[in-house]
Design a protein around this motif. Structure first.
Motif, mmCIF file in Angstrom:
data_model
loop_
_atom_site.group_PDB
_atom_site.id
_atom_site.type_symbol
_atom_site.label_atom_id
_atom_site.label_comp_id
_atom_site.label_asym_id
_atom_site.label_seq_id
_atom_site.Cartn_x
_atom_site.Cartn_y
_atom_site.Cartn_z
ATOM 1 N N LEU A 206 4.752 5.355 -6.859
ATOM 2 C CA LEU A 206 4.793 5.361 -5.993
ATOM 3 C C LEU A 206 6.435 5.848 -4.769
ATOM 4 O O LEU A 206 6.324 6.001 -3.915
ATOM 5 C CB LEU A 206 4.182 4.410 -5.230
ATOM 6 N N ASP A 209 7.304 8.808 -4.131
ATOM 7 C CA ASP A 209 6.387 9.470 -3.108
ATOM 8 C C ASP A 209 6.655 9.781 -1.484
ATOM 9 O O ASP A 209 6.515 8.360 -0.876
ATOM 10 C CB ASP A 209 4.432 8.832 -3.349
ATOM 11 N N PHE A 212 4.447 7.812 0.647
ATOM 12 C CA PHE A 212 4.577 6.525 0.863
ATOM 13 C C PHE A 212 5.343 6.033 1.213
ATOM 14 O O PHE A 212 5.500 5.144 1.811
ATOM 15 C CB PHE A 212 3.797 6.497 -0.475
ATOM 16 N N SER A 329 -0.520 4.600 3.958
ATOM 17 C CA SER A 329 -0.154 4.640 2.770
ATOM 18 C C SER A 329 -0.889 4.996 1.771
ATOM 19 O O SER A 329 -0.465 5.322 0.753
ATOM 20 C CB SER A 329 1.193 3.561 2.732
ATOM 21 N N HIS A 333 -3.742 6.289 -3.468
ATOM 22 C CA HIS A 333 -3.438 6.243 -4.328
ATOM 23 C C HIS A 333 -4.772 5.306 -4.800
ATOM 24 O O HIS A 333 -4.813 3.855 -4.871
ATOM 25 C CB HIS A 333 -2.097 5.041 -4.199
ATOM 26 N N ALA A 340 0.191 -0.335 -5.182
ATOM 27 C CA ALA A 340 0.130 0.796 -3.637
ATOM 28 C C ALA A 340 0.206 -0.981 -2.680
ATOM 29 O O ALA A 340 1.374 -1.205 -1.864
ATOM 30 C CB ALA A 340 -1.051 1.651 -3.498
#
Length: 399
Positions: A206, A209, A212, A329, A333, A340
């Motif tokens: 995460l 990313d 995100f 976001s 995921h 997340a």
């Protein structure tokens, strides 16, 4: 909207009200708490900061726990801890005790921040998820509209501790609601066994990313602008503008109305123009309106009606930014939705806590520090969106 979405929105919305009620209901009590416990304004504002720090950090534990054990057991633990800490806050003899117990209260409240997001991701994606998220926010709108009024009604005859007793009772009702009305959305076959390496790997994925992280920080700066308003509004409205606690509650509800009213259009706008485009244009509108507000207040036009009107305009754009960025976001995921949601919520709460500390150090009882902080958050969100969403295509996210 399907009946299942309505039922889930009501349950998740009422559960999600627990944390906001712990904030909004006691905002009118902040000056009374300062007087009763002989504490300076800054120390009283730290009761908010300590709550947000725990509220943010502990989501990092609830998220992975909900991926491992299911959504409901960690939710039960958090609600029970929150209720017990609320009673402790009502009995706090000093401001130091209140700050510490607010921290414990934040630990419990973190469960109802991250887990409902993961429940939404378990059941829905795309436009349906945005629609459910905004409907949950509509239910949560009960808090900023009614909680300060309820707090004002209790503070007068019963004193500020009664606010925390009322919050504890509401939490017991929420616990019963979770036990009887909320289905377990993460079945045992889909749960992630506890492995420390897996948890750190998920966090690493995460954090690496850019989509995100960018969307999380955009929403985080948006939420930070609202948090600094929470920490200063009661002192500003009652001290600088001379409002009574009830008048403050009504003005606070009016500002919140702009946020929640506009959030109800987020799903439809995302479906028509694309969620990315909604975030991009809403952040731009937020930055422009916040900068205009700063210029007007700095020029000396600080009348109460002017401030409330311009805050209302800022919150209209903010109501589109936060729910849409939250859904985007989490979109990629699904297998680690709890983790997340937890990491995103933690980063956003910590940004908010830092903003509260900074504003508490410079707050001088006038509107200028507040509007300067809001404008700074808005411009920071605009800069992050320019970097994060620069190459994204403005298409609607499909289920």
């Amino acid at each position: 909207m399907q009946s299942d979405l309505v039922r889930m929105a009501l349950i998740l919305g009422l559960l999600s009200c627990v944390g906001p009620f712990a904030i909004d209901m006691y905002l009118p009590a902040l000056p009374a708490i300062a007087d009763s416990l002989g504490a300076p304004v800054e120390a009283t504002q730290y009761t908010l900061m300590s709550f947000f720090v725990a509220f943010g950090i502990c989501q990092l534990f609830y998220g992975p726990a909900s991926d491992m054990f299911g959504r409901k057991p960690p939710l039960y633990f958090g609600l029970v801890l929150f209720a017990v800490a609320s009673v402790g806050c009502a009995l706090a003899p000093t401001i130091e005790w209140l700050i510490a117990l607010r921290f414990v209260q934040g630990i419990g409240a973190a469960s109802v921040m991250s887990i409902p997001r993961a429940v939404i991701r378990d059941r829905y994606t795309g436009t349906q998820a945005t629609r459910l998220m905004t409907t949950v926010m509509l239910v949560i709108s009960i808090s900023p509209m009614l909680a300060p009024l309820a707090g004002s009604a209790l503070i007068g005859p019963l004193g500020w501790p009664s606010v925390f007793i009322a919050v504890a009772l509401a939490t017991v009702v929420s616990l019963i609601l979770a036990a009887t009305g909320l289905p377990e959305t993460l079945q045992p076959a889909n749960r992630v066994p506890f492995r420390f390496s897996a948890m750190t790997s998920a966090f690493g994925t995460l954090l690496r990313d850019p989509g995100f992280m960018g969307l999380t920080i955009i929403g985080g700066f948006g939420m930070s602008s609202f948090f600094v308003f929470l920490s200063t509004a009661s002192f500003l409205y009652t001290g600088y503008y001379g409002l009574t606690p009830t008048q403050f509650s009504l003005a606070f509800a009016l500002n919140a109305l702009g946020f929640f009213a506009s959030s109800q259009f987020a799903a439809n706008l995302g479906e028509r123009f694309g969620a990315v485009a909604v975030v991009r244009w809403a952040v731009t509108g937020f930055a422009v309106s916040a900068s205009l507000m700063l210029a007007v207040i700095a020029a000396g036009f600080a009348e109460f009606a002017v401030l409330v009107a311009m805050l209302l305009l800022c919150n209209v754009f903010l109501g589109l930014v936060i729910p849409t960025s939250m859904v985007l976001s989490l979109e990629e995921h699904g297998p680690i939705a709890g983790t997340a949601a937890a990491l995103g919520g933690a980063l956003q709460m910590l940004l908010g806590a830092v903003a509260i500390v900074i504003v508490s150090l410079v707050f001088d009882g006038t509107p200028l520090p507040l509007v300067a902080a809001i404008a700074t958050c808005a411009l920071a969100a605009l800069a992050i969106s320019a970097l994060t969403l620069r190459s994204a295509q403005p298409v609607a996210v499909q289920p």
